[in-house]
Write a protein that holds these residues in place. Structure first.
Motif, PDB file in Angstrom:
ATOM      1  N   UNK A  51      12.098 106.414  32.240  1.00 49.09           N
ATOM      2  CA  UNK A  51      10.932 107.077  32.789  1.00 49.09           C
ATOM      3  C   UNK A  51      11.204 107.441  34.246  1.00 49.09           C
ATOM      4  N   UNK A  52      10.459 108.409  34.735  1.00 49.76           N
ATOM      5  CA  UNK A  52      10.621 108.888  36.098  1.00 49.76           C
ATOM      6  C   UNK A  52       9.264 108.797  36.797  1.00 49.76           C
ATOM      7  N   UNK A  53       9.238 108.118  37.950  1.00 51.95           N
ATOM      8  CA  UNK A  53       7.991 107.877  38.657  1.00 51.95           C
ATOM      9  C   UNK A  53       8.102 108.429  40.076  1.00 51.95           C
ATOM     10  N   UNK A  54       7.088 109.194  40.486  1.00 52.41           N
ATOM     11  CA  UNK A  54       7.036 109.845  41.788  1.00 52.41           C
ATOM     12  C   UNK A  54       5.990 109.127  42.634  1.00 52.41           C
ATOM     13  N   UNK A  55       6.364 108.649  43.820  1.00 50.98           N
ATOM     14  CA  UNK A  55       5.467 107.913  44.706  1.00 50.98           C
ATOM     15  C   UNK A  55       5.383 108.645  46.036  1.00 50.98           C
ATOM     16  N   UNK A  56       4.176 108.970  46.462  1.00 49.74           N
ATOM     17  CA  UNK A  56       3.979 109.562  47.787  1.00 49.74           C
ATOM     18  C   UNK A  56       3.712 108.442  48.804  1.00 49.74           C
ATOM     19  N   UNK A  57       3.723 108.810  50.081  1.00 46.25           N
ATOM     20  CA  UNK A  57       3.366 107.842  51.117  1.00 46.25           C
ATOM     21  C   UNK A  57       4.393 106.749  51.326  1.00 46.25           C
ATOM     22  N   UNK A  58       5.678 107.106  51.281  1.00 48.57           N
ATOM     23  CA  UNK A  58       6.729 106.102  51.427  1.00 48.57           C
ATOM     24  C   UNK A  58       6.797 105.515  52.830  1.00 48.57           C
ATOM     25  N   UNK A  59       6.051 106.090  53.773  1.00 49.25           N
ATOM     26  CA  UNK A  59       5.981 105.531  55.117  1.00 49.25           C
ATOM     27  C   UNK A  59       4.754 104.676  55.340  1.00 49.25           C
ATOM     28  N   UNK A 114      11.244 118.013  39.581  1.00 47.13           N
ATOM     29  CA  UNK A 114      11.561 116.663  39.118  1.00 47.13           C
ATOM     30  C   UNK A 114      10.949 116.326  37.758  1.00 47.13           C
ATOM     31  N   UNK A 115       9.818 116.920  37.445  1.00 49.49           N
ATOM     32  CA  UNK A 115       9.107 116.645  36.184  1.00 49.49           C
ATOM     33  C   UNK A 115       8.935 115.138  35.952  1.00 49.49           C
ATOM     34  N   UNK A 116       8.270 114.437  36.878  1.00 52.49           N
ATOM     35  CA  UNK A 116       8.068 112.996  36.696  1.00 52.49           C
ATOM     36  C   UNK A 116       7.087 112.710  35.568  1.00 52.49           C
ATOM     37  N   UNK A 117       7.222 111.540  34.988  1.00 50.94           N
ATOM     38  CA  UNK A 117       6.280 111.112  33.959  1.00 50.94           C
ATOM     39  C   UNK A 117       4.953 110.648  34.568  1.00 50.94           C
ATOM     40  N   UNK A 118       5.021 110.195  35.819  1.00 50.10           N
ATOM     41  CA  UNK A 118       3.837 109.626  36.451  1.00 50.10           C
ATOM     42  C   UNK A 118       3.907 109.840  37.956  1.00 50.10           C
ATOM     43  N   UNK A 119       2.749 110.147  38.558  1.00 48.16           N
ATOM     44  CA  UNK A 119       2.629 110.278  40.010  1.00 48.16           C
ATOM     45  C   UNK A 119       1.693 109.188  40.519  1.00 48.16           C
ATOM     46  N   UNK A 120       2.152 108.427  41.519  1.00 49.16           N
ATOM     47  CA  UNK A 120       1.362 107.383  42.143  1.00 49.16           C
ATOM     48  C   UNK A 120       1.133 107.764  43.604  1.00 49.16           C
ATOM     49  N   UNK A 121      -0.115 107.799  44.017  1.00 54.22           N
ATOM     50  CA  UNK A 121      -0.485 108.289  45.340  1.00 54.22           C
ATOM     51  C   UNK A 121      -0.475 107.130  46.333  1.00 54.22           C
ATOM     52  N   UNK A 134       0.611 101.052  30.553  1.00 53.86           N
ATOM     53  CA  UNK A 134      -0.576 101.547  29.863  1.00 53.86           C
ATOM     54  C   UNK A 134      -0.536 103.063  29.718  1.00 53.86           C
ATOM     55  N   UNK A 135      -0.221 103.772  30.795  1.00 51.16           N
ATOM     56  CA  UNK A 135      -0.265 105.230  30.778  1.00 51.16           C
ATOM     57  C   UNK A 135       0.895 105.856  30.022  1.00 51.16           C
ATOM     58  N   UNK A 136       2.076 105.276  30.138  1.00 50.42           N
ATOM     59  CA  UNK A 136       3.255 105.911  29.564  1.00 50.42           C
ATOM     60  C   UNK A 136       3.614 105.384  28.178  1.00 50.42           C
ATOM     61  N   UNK A 137       3.297 104.119  27.896  1.00 45.73           N
ATOM     62  CA  UNK A 137       3.654 103.540  26.600  1.00 45.73           C
ATOM     63  C   UNK A 137       2.440 103.166  25.760  1.00 45.73           C
ATOM     64  N   UNK A 138       1.247 103.250  26.367  1.00 47.10           N
ATOM     65  CA  UNK A 138       0.054 102.820  25.643  1.00 47.10           C
ATOM     66  C   UNK A 138      -0.059 101.324  25.492  1.00 47.10           C
ATOM     67  N   UNK A 139       0.667 100.557  26.316  1.00 45.57           N
ATOM     68  CA  UNK A 139       0.642  99.097  26.222  1.00 45.57           C
ATOM     69  C   UNK A 139      -0.705  98.558  26.698  1.00 45.57           C
ATOM     70  N   UNK A 140      -1.420  97.801  25.881  1.00 48.41           N
ATOM     71  CA  UNK A 140      -2.716  97.270  26.319  1.00 48.41           C
ATOM     72  C   UNK A 140      -2.556  96.351  27.528  1.00 48.41           C
ATOM     73  N   UNK A 141      -3.573  96.348  28.380  1.00 54.79           N
ATOM     74  CA  UNK A 141      -3.576  95.465  29.546  1.00 54.79           C
ATOM     75  C   UNK A 141      -4.364  94.208  29.203  1.00 54.79           C
ATOM     76  N   UNK A 142      -3.725  93.051  29.409  1.00 53.00           N
ATOM     77  CA  UNK A 142      -4.382  91.765  29.225  1.00 53.00           C
ATOM     78  C   UNK A 142      -4.331  91.002  30.545  1.00 53.00           C
TER      79      UNK A 142
END
Length: 327
Positions: free
Chosen positions: A1-9, A69-76, A292-300
């Motif tokens: 999977x590919x994850x894009x994160x903003x705000x690295x500073x 980049x076509x990331x699977x997920x973007x985290x702000x 949860x978002x990428x694999x549908x894994x339930x959160x416990x």
């Protein structure tokens, strides 16, 4: 999977990256920030520069990076970017076949404004500090009459305790308000040694997991966190999450009153600066959301390790050629 994160500073963005690196996820990590000297850029597999969130070119640059980049997920990873991503989320997800983990504009707006936070909890019947807009002299006077001193004066929109004043009488209150706009005057939520930071994960119409940590602050940030079960407070925090209905994570900061009631004075409609500390306690909220978002894994609800987390400074060396490579 590919994850894009903003705000690295930012403390937030770096905390997200740390949590990903602490997790068992196998991912390509892409980080972005306006400043090429942001430490989080050099913890990622690839790094890019972004304009500031209020720059007219911000949206175009995000489009360019998501397209390339076509990331699977973007985290702000910064507060200032949240309103833009909240407004653009559905369009970006459809256009680039990705997931954007951000709450809707309503939730972001409530969390962004300390007075609106108090008004929201009042509207849903949950405890909060009594509050008044600084421009409303009658409301401020009524607040003083109702709860007395001390009071807290702070910007309606702000972070890390910047511009916050504790006032103990009418003279100090007048001084704190003089020449300033956009403030909220609030009942003191409780004693400093009873301050907590909490997180919920809300998906599919319910809070799926929560954690509460008591904390000590330095310069507006957590520098010691006390982990444990806190069952009564967790039950209250879950009520807060059920009322707010974020998309994924939300952070609540509160102090407890003499009777133990939590009075929330701040919401972050996102992960928070204490996210990597929670991961150390066994609550890796970033990993849970990704799965949860990428694999549908339930959160416990995971078990929480009991102890104290001590925060400290660290250093890293970055060669000039790595800095020059950030585009």
């Amino acid at each position: 999977m590919k994850i894009f994160v903003t705000g690295a500073g930012a403390l937030l963005g770096q905390g997200i990256i740390k949590s990903l690196r602490q997790s068992t996820l196998e991912c390509t990590l892409i980080a972005a920030d306006p400043n090429p000297l942001s430490a989080g850029l050099y913890w990622a597999d690839r790094a890019y520069r972004l304009p500031l969130a209020d720059d007219p070119g911000f949206g175009d640059r995000i489009h360019q990076l998501l397209d390339g980049e076509r990331p699977d997920l973007v985290l702000v990873g910064t507060d200032v970017e949240l309103p833009w991503f909240a407004a653009q989320r559905l369009r970006l997800e459809a256009l680039f076949h990705t997931h954007i983990l951000v709450s809707d504009p309503r939730v972001v707006a409530i969390a962004d404004d300390k007075l609106e936070t108090a008004r929201f909890f009042e509207s849903v019947g949950l405890p909060h500090p009594a509050s008044a807009a600084s421009e409303d002299a009658a409301a401020v006077a009524a607040l003083v009459e109702a709860v007395g001193f001390p009071l807290i004066v702070k910007p309606r929109i702000g972070a890390r305790s910047v511009g916050v004043s504790l006032v103990r009488d009418t003279r100090q209150l007048a001084q704190a308000l003089e020449g300033r706009q956009g403030l909220v005057v609030q009942q003191c939520a409780g004693e400093a040694d009873q301050e907590y930071t909490a997180s919920v994960l809300y998906f599919d119409g319910a809070v799926r997991a929560s954690i509460v940590m008591r904390r000590d602050l330095r310069d507006g940030n957590t520098y010691r966190a006390y982990t444990g079960d806190y069952p009564e407070l967790n039950a209250q925090v879950r009520l807060l999450g059920e009322a707010l209905k974020p998309h994924g994570p939300a952070n609540f900061q509160f102090r407890t009153a003499a009777d133990g009631t939590p009075r929330v004075f701040e919401i972050n409609a996102r992960f928070s600066g204490t996210t990597p500390l929670r991961a150390m306690a066994g609550f890796n909220e970033v990993e849970m959301c990704v799965r949860k978002l990428l694999d549908g894994t339930p959160i416990f609800q995971p078990p929480i390790r009991s102890g104290v987390i001590l925060r400290h400074l660290d250093e890293m060396f970055v060669s000039q050629d790595r800095i020059d490579a950030v585009q």
